[in-house]
Design a protein around this motif. Structure first.
Motif, PDB file in Angstrom:
ATOM      1  N   UNK A 210      94.533   6.796-110.196  1.00 39.91           N
ATOM      2  CA  UNK A 210      93.671   7.873-109.697  1.00 39.91           C
ATOM      3  C   UNK A 210      93.345   8.882-110.804  1.00 39.91           C
ATOM      4  N   UNK A 211      94.339   9.180-111.682  1.00 39.33           N
ATOM      5  CA  UNK A 211      94.093  10.098-112.790  1.00 39.33           C
ATOM      6  C   UNK A 211      93.002   9.567-113.715  1.00 39.33           C
ATOM      7  N   UNK A 212      93.025   8.269-113.955  1.00 37.96           N
ATOM      8  CA  UNK A 212      92.016   7.676-114.833  1.00 37.96           C
ATOM      9  C   UNK A 212      90.606   7.882-114.279  1.00 37.96           C
ATOM     10  N   UNK A 213      90.461   7.867-112.966  1.00 39.25           N
ATOM     11  CA  UNK A 213      89.156   8.084-112.364  1.00 39.25           C
ATOM     12  C   UNK A 213      88.665   9.511-112.598  1.00 39.25           C
ATOM     13  N   UNK A 214      89.624  10.432-112.858  1.00 32.77           N
ATOM     14  CA  UNK A 214      89.274  11.833-113.069  1.00 32.77           C
ATOM     15  C   UNK A 214      89.001  12.139-114.534  1.00 32.77           C
ATOM     16  N   UNK A 215      89.823  11.620-115.440  1.00 32.89           N
ATOM     17  CA  UNK A 215      89.746  12.058-116.842  1.00 32.89           C
ATOM     18  C   UNK A 215      89.108  11.028-117.782  1.00 32.89           C
ATOM     19  N   UNK A 216      88.904   9.809-117.316  1.00 33.94           N
ATOM     20  CA  UNK A 216      88.347   8.775-118.187  1.00 33.94           C
ATOM     21  C   UNK A 216      86.853   8.584-117.936  1.00 33.94           C
ATOM     22  N   UNK A 217      86.077   8.373-119.017  1.00 32.98           N
ATOM     23  CA  UNK A 217      84.672   8.021-118.859  1.00 32.98           C
ATOM     24  C   UNK A 217      84.541   6.650-118.208  1.00 32.98           C
ATOM     25  N   UNK A 218      85.419   5.736-118.591  1.00 37.02           N
ATOM     26  CA  UNK A 218      85.442   4.395-118.008  1.00 37.02           C
ATOM     27  C   UNK A 218      86.882   4.066-117.617  1.00 37.02           C
ATOM     28  N   UNK A 219      87.248   4.261-116.349  1.00 36.53           N
ATOM     29  CA  UNK A 219      88.638   4.017-115.930  1.00 36.53           C
ATOM     30  C   UNK A 219      89.122   2.592-116.191  1.00 36.53           C
ATOM     31  N   UNK A 220      88.198   1.638-116.273  1.00 36.30           N
ATOM     32  CA  UNK A 220      88.606   0.252-116.525  1.00 36.30           C
ATOM     33  C   UNK A 220      88.908  -0.001-117.998  1.00 36.30           C
ATOM     34  N   UNK A 221      88.456   0.906-118.845  1.00 37.70           N
ATOM     35  CA  UNK A 221      88.754   0.811-120.282  1.00 37.70           C
ATOM     36  C   UNK A 221      89.246   2.190-120.737  1.00 37.70           C
ATOM     37  N   UNK A 222      90.415   2.581-120.293  1.00 37.36           N
ATOM     38  CA  UNK A 222      90.904   3.948-120.546  1.00 37.36           C
ATOM     39  C   UNK A 222      91.110   4.236-122.027  1.00 37.36           C
ATOM     40  N   UNK A 223      90.699   5.430-122.416  1.00 38.07           N
ATOM     41  CA  UNK A 223      90.864   5.875-123.795  1.00 38.07           C
ATOM     42  C   UNK A 223      91.941   6.946-123.912  1.00 38.07           C
ATOM     43  N   UNK A 224      92.100   7.766-122.868  1.00 36.70           N
ATOM     44  CA  UNK A 224      93.082   8.840-122.882  1.00 36.70           C
ATOM     45  C   UNK A 224      94.452   8.385-122.380  1.00 36.70           C
ATOM     46  N   UNK A 225      94.459   7.717-121.266  1.00 31.15           N
ATOM     47  CA  UNK A 225      95.709   7.306-120.632  1.00 31.15           C
ATOM     48  C   UNK A 225      95.810   5.788-120.706  1.00 31.15           C
ATOM     49  N   UNK A 226      96.417   5.327-121.802  1.00 29.82           N
ATOM     50  CA  UNK A 226      96.405   3.907-122.104  1.00 29.82           C
ATOM     51  C   UNK A 226      97.645   3.180-121.587  1.00 29.82           C
ATOM     52  N   UNK A 227      97.452   1.930-121.242  1.00 31.15           N
ATOM     53  CA  UNK A 227      98.570   1.047-120.923  1.00 31.15           C
ATOM     54  C   UNK A 227      99.026   0.375-122.213  1.00 31.15           C
ATOM     55  N   UNK A 228     100.337   0.462-122.485  1.00 31.98           N
ATOM     56  CA  UNK A 228     100.925  -0.234-123.628  1.00 31.98           C
ATOM     57  C   UNK A 228     101.601  -1.473-123.063  1.00 31.98           C
ATOM     58  N   UNK A 229     100.981  -2.605-123.279  1.00 29.45           N
ATOM     59  CA  UNK A 229     101.403  -3.841-122.633  1.00 29.45           C
ATOM     60  C   UNK A 229     102.892  -4.127-122.854  1.00 29.45           C
ATOM     61  N   UNK A 230     103.588  -4.373-121.751  1.00 30.10           N
ATOM     62  CA  UNK A 230     105.004  -4.715-121.814  1.00 30.10           C
ATOM     63  C   UNK A 230     105.928  -3.536-122.033  1.00 30.10           C
ATOM     64  N   UNK A 231     105.349  -2.317-122.167  1.00 22.74           N
ATOM     65  CA  UNK A 231     106.182  -1.137-122.450  1.00 22.74           C
ATOM     66  C   UNK A 231     105.975  -0.021-121.440  1.00 22.74           C
ATOM     67  N   UNK A 232     104.732   0.449-121.304  1.00 24.72           N
ATOM     68  CA  UNK A 232     104.503   1.563-120.396  1.00 24.72           C
ATOM     69  C   UNK A 232     103.139   2.179-120.609  1.00 24.72           C
ATOM     70  N   UNK A 233     103.115   3.505-120.767  1.00 25.03           N
ATOM     71  CA  UNK A 233     101.860   4.230-120.881  1.00 25.03           C
ATOM     72  C   UNK A 233     101.945   5.237-122.024  1.00 25.03           C
ATOM     73  N   UNK A 234     100.776   5.609-122.546  1.00 19.10           N
ATOM     74  CA  UNK A 234     100.710   6.611-123.604  1.00 19.10           C
ATOM     75  C   UNK A 234      99.465   7.465-123.409  1.00 19.10           C
ATOM     76  N   UNK A 235      99.633   8.777-123.571  1.00 12.78           N
ATOM     77  CA  UNK A 235      98.519   9.713-123.470  1.00 12.78           C
ATOM     78  C   UNK A 235      98.019   9.973-124.893  1.00 12.78           C
TER      79      UNK A 235
END
Length: 243
Positions: A210-235
């Motif tokens: 839901x946050x990605x829908x608010x702060x990302x230009x393209x929630x399907x390709x997030x630039x701010x709130x990224x998924x780090x595969x196999x680890x977690x997330x990074x802002x």
């Protein structure tokens, strides 16, 4: 080294363990006091401490009783240290108000990691990079968004207020104060909920979506709130500053 000289009280009836913990914590920049009984705990509480490490099996008093007494008068974080293998004792310790526990024998690195984690969770949301603005309001700016931690408001680059639930705001506030760090899902859950979560709790994943829908230009390709595969997330904002 600790950025702020937190005052830690070590409560244990084993002098060798007290001295070992004291040296370890002082080497990291913490101010450390020690005691072995409830009267000492009460005395230091009166003058102020930021965290207590408390041995469950004190010879002169039950650590659980001391934890209960502390909770009746203070919200100071408590890390219970126990040599007992019975999980029930640890669960009871958490239920009476302990924030975490460490089992003996322990490694000093584990102690330091848990101390840092508990202090971070219990700290007010004003840790760097947050600062006072206009004497009262703490703000963080990231990529033209403005976030007020005191007012619990987020404004987009056009100046419009973004609608966030309480959980979504807390999650974003955590990320903006830990930018460019990869956080596992478990770390995020611990920071936000402490021990009050279960492995099948998917609320964080839903809030991130839901946050990605608010702060990302393209929630399907997030630039701010990224998924780090196999680890977690990074802002990962391009720019972030306080004030």
């Amino acid at each position: 080294m600790a950025e702020i000289q937190h005052h830690i009280l070590v409560v244990d009836d084993d002098e060798q363990i007290r001295r070992m913990l004291r040296r370890c914590l002082e080497d990291e920049g913490y101010r450390v006091s020690e005691t072995q009984d409830q009267s000492g705990v009460e005395s230091y509480l009166a003058t102020g401490v930021d965290l207590i490490t408390l041995d469950l099996g004190l010879g002169s008093a039950d650590g659980l009783s001391i934890a209960r007494a502390v909770r009746q008068r203070s919200d100071v974080p408590i890390i219970m240290i126990t040599g007992k293998g019975d999980m029930i004792d640890r669960i009871v310790g958490l239920e009476v108000g302990a924030d975490d526990y460490i089992a003996k024998p322990f490694h000093l690195r584990e102690v330091l990691a848990r101390v840092r984690s508990v202090l971070r969770r219990s700290a007010p949301a004003g840790s760097p990079p947050v600062q006072q603005v206009n004497g009262s309001t703490r703000q963080i700016r990231f990529d033209d968004f403005v976030m007020s931690l005191d007012r619990r408001e987020l404004y987009d680059p056009q100046g419009s207020e973004c609608r966030l639930t309480s959980g979504e705001f807390d999650l974003l506030a955590m990320f903006v104060q830990l930018p460019h760090r990869v956080l596992s899902r478990d770390q995020i859950m611990d920071l936000l909920k402490g021990h009050d979560w279960t492995p099948n709790d998917r609320s964080i994943d839903n809030q991130i979506a839901r946050l990605r829908k608010v702060i990302e230009e393209n929630p399907r390709a997030p630039r701010l709130l990224k998924t780090v595969r196999g680890t977690g997330y990074s802002f990962t904002p391009h720019k972030i500053e306080a004030g």
